[in-house]
Scaffold this motif. Sequence first.
Motif, PDB file in Angstrom:
ATOM      1  N   GLU A 131      20.890   0.770  -7.144  1.00 23.61           N
ATOM      2  CA  GLU A 131      21.247   2.150  -7.477  1.00 23.61           C
ATOM      3  C   GLU A 131      20.509   2.622  -8.729  1.00 23.61           C
ATOM      4  N   ASN A 132      20.417   1.745  -9.732  1.00 23.27           N
ATOM      5  CA  ASN A 132      19.745   2.110 -10.981  1.00 23.27           C
ATOM      6  C   ASN A 132      18.230   2.200 -10.815  1.00 23.27           C
ATOM      7  N   VAL A 133      17.674   1.343  -9.966  1.00 25.04           N
ATOM      8  CA  VAL A 133      16.236   1.417  -9.693  1.00 25.04           C
ATOM      9  C   VAL A 133      15.911   2.728  -8.973  1.00 25.04           C
ATOM     10  N   LEU A 134      16.726   3.082  -7.985  1.00 26.94           N
ATOM     11  CA  LEU A 134      16.526   4.347  -7.274  1.00 26.94           C
ATOM     12  C   LEU A 134      16.647   5.538  -8.220  1.00 26.94           C
ATOM     13  N   LYS A 135      17.578   5.456  -9.160  1.00 26.12           N
ATOM     14  CA  LYS A 135      17.753   6.538 -10.137  1.00 26.12           C
ATOM     15  C   LYS A 135      16.499   6.678 -11.005  1.00 26.12           C
ATOM     16  N   PHE A 136      15.921   5.544 -11.411  1.00 33.79           N
ATOM     17  CA  PHE A 136      14.681   5.578 -12.196  1.00 33.79           C
ATOM     18  C   PHE A 136      13.568   6.216 -11.368  1.00 33.79           C
ATOM     19  N   TYR A 137      13.450   5.800 -10.107  1.00 31.86           N
ATOM     20  CA  TYR A 137      12.426   6.367  -9.227  1.00 31.86           C
ATOM     21  C   TYR A 137      12.605   7.879  -9.080  1.00 31.86           C
ATOM     22  N   GLN A 138      13.851   8.320  -8.927  1.00 34.24           N
ATOM     23  CA  GLN A 138      14.114   9.756  -8.782  1.00 34.24           C
ATOM     24  C   GLN A 138      13.682  10.514 -10.032  1.00 34.24           C
ATOM     25  N   PRO A 166      10.772  12.671   0.434  1.00 30.46           N
ATOM     26  CA  PRO A 166      12.092  12.151   0.051  1.00 30.46           C
ATOM     27  C   PRO A 166      12.036  10.633  -0.090  1.00 30.46           C
ATOM     28  N   ILE A 167      12.728  10.094  -1.081  1.00 26.71           N
ATOM     29  CA  ILE A 167      12.705   8.650  -1.317  1.00 26.71           C
ATOM     30  C   ILE A 167      13.603   7.945  -0.311  1.00 26.71           C
ATOM     31  N   GLU A 168      13.008   7.019   0.441  1.00 25.03           N
ATOM     32  CA  GLU A 168      13.778   6.197   1.365  1.00 25.03           C
ATOM     33  C   GLU A 168      14.443   5.060   0.583  1.00 25.03           C
ATOM     34  N   SER A 169      15.597   4.636   1.050  1.00 28.57           N
ATOM     35  CA  SER A 169      16.353   3.604   0.334  1.00 28.57           C
ATOM     36  C   SER A 169      15.568   2.302   0.222  1.00 28.57           C
ATOM     37  N   GLY A 170      15.004   1.819   1.332  1.00 26.94           N
ATOM     38  CA  GLY A 170      14.172   0.627   1.297  1.00 26.94           C
ATOM     39  C   GLY A 170      14.929  -0.654   0.970  1.00 26.94           C
ATOM     40  N   LYS A 171      14.161  -1.670   0.596  1.00 26.26           N
ATOM     41  CA  LYS A 171      14.702  -3.008   0.342  1.00 26.26           C
ATOM     42  C   LYS A 171      14.427  -3.408  -1.103  1.00 26.26           C
ATOM     43  N   LEU A 172      15.446  -3.894  -1.790  1.00 28.25           N
ATOM     44  CA  LEU A 172      15.295  -4.375  -3.163  1.00 28.25           C
ATOM     45  C   LEU A 172      14.547  -5.701  -3.143  1.00 28.25           C
ATOM     46  N   GLN A 173      13.519  -5.822  -3.977  1.00 23.04           N
ATOM     47  CA  GLN A 173      12.735  -7.062  -4.001  1.00 23.04           C
ATOM     48  C   GLN A 173      12.473  -7.494  -5.445  1.00 23.04           C
ATOM     49  N   PHE A 174      12.762  -8.770  -5.712  1.00 28.16           N
ATOM     50  CA  PHE A 174      12.484  -9.350  -7.026  1.00 28.16           C
ATOM     51  C   PHE A 174      11.089  -9.954  -7.033  1.00 28.16           C
TER      52      PHE A 174
END
Length: 349
Positions: free
Chosen positions: A211-218, A273-281
């Motif tokens: 959620e926080n990564v997506l917020k940064f991207y937005q 629009p930003i797609e949710s996608g997959k979190l990757q480390f």
Amino acid sequence: MKKKILTLLILSISLISCNSQEKNIMTENPLLKNIKKYDFEPIYDLKVETVYNYDIWINDILILSKHSNDMSYNSTIATPTILKSGKQSLKVKIYPYKPIKKEGNEGNEGNEGLPQKNYLKNGIEFNLKLEQSSWIKGGGGREEPKEVLTYELPLYETDSNGETNYNKPIDYSTQSELTKEFTFIAKVPYELEGWENSEDLTKIDSLELKENVLKFYQNFRSAFENGDSDAYINYISKAEYQMFQCYYPPLSQAKEKSRKWIEFASKGKVFEPIESGKLQFSGNGKVVSIRGVKSWDKNEGVLRYRYTKNGFNYVLVFDIFLHKPKGSKNFEIVWYNMLDKNFFKREAK
């Protein structure tokens, strides 16, 4: 009374004018002045030739990917993944290839391919090469490259003497992917902190982290859409400096390239629009990003700007990798990659 109103009106107009002039006053990345030049300026080139799909990491940072049938040869400069001299790691994952569609593949919108194969196929080559060259001091291009690491996927078994037995092909047909890991020694004149001492992001709840990564991207996307080049510079400055340091450009050249992106950011670009996608480390758990999961954006960044040039459709992919510096609660961009590629009809929302 009229004189007072006129004075206030002039003052208001003056303040509005000043405020508009103060917006986007940053015209260059202030950290670029720290770029150093050296007598020895090595460049590491990664080259791959295969019809297979693959992902390649150096020091656990994704450096090269292929998830389409667009090309069989691919290369990139890998130096920015090397933070300092010494032992480095390289990992490659090989996936089944995507067969090329036999008909209707003409033009910019075709060549969509057939469904992904489920398993590797026998007899398909995979060749990887990592080379090191260096800039010739005083100009004149680069020196002849030296091989640092090579790997060829073996197609046949070897006998007890290490000789290839062409009567015994290796069977890959039951494997959905193949992973190979290597190490190599690199020598660079700089030492960058990068993500090495960053916070361990694997300790954070994955849903909260995403959620926080997506917020940064937005927020990063909003900087472009609002034409806020100040915000763009603040987001990208540290990562851009480190990236340029690994290429050793003259300061004037680095500033010129940086200014082009600042100018691009100031024009107000509308992203997909930003797609949710997959979190990757990556970066041994200290770097995080969100990756595409669809057939056309698999393992690519999710910040995408679509445009048309000379009648052809393209998409500019901003692949942004984040970290939290030691002791910090805030994300920063630590690594990024810009991918410019064809945009096909099948990608339309």
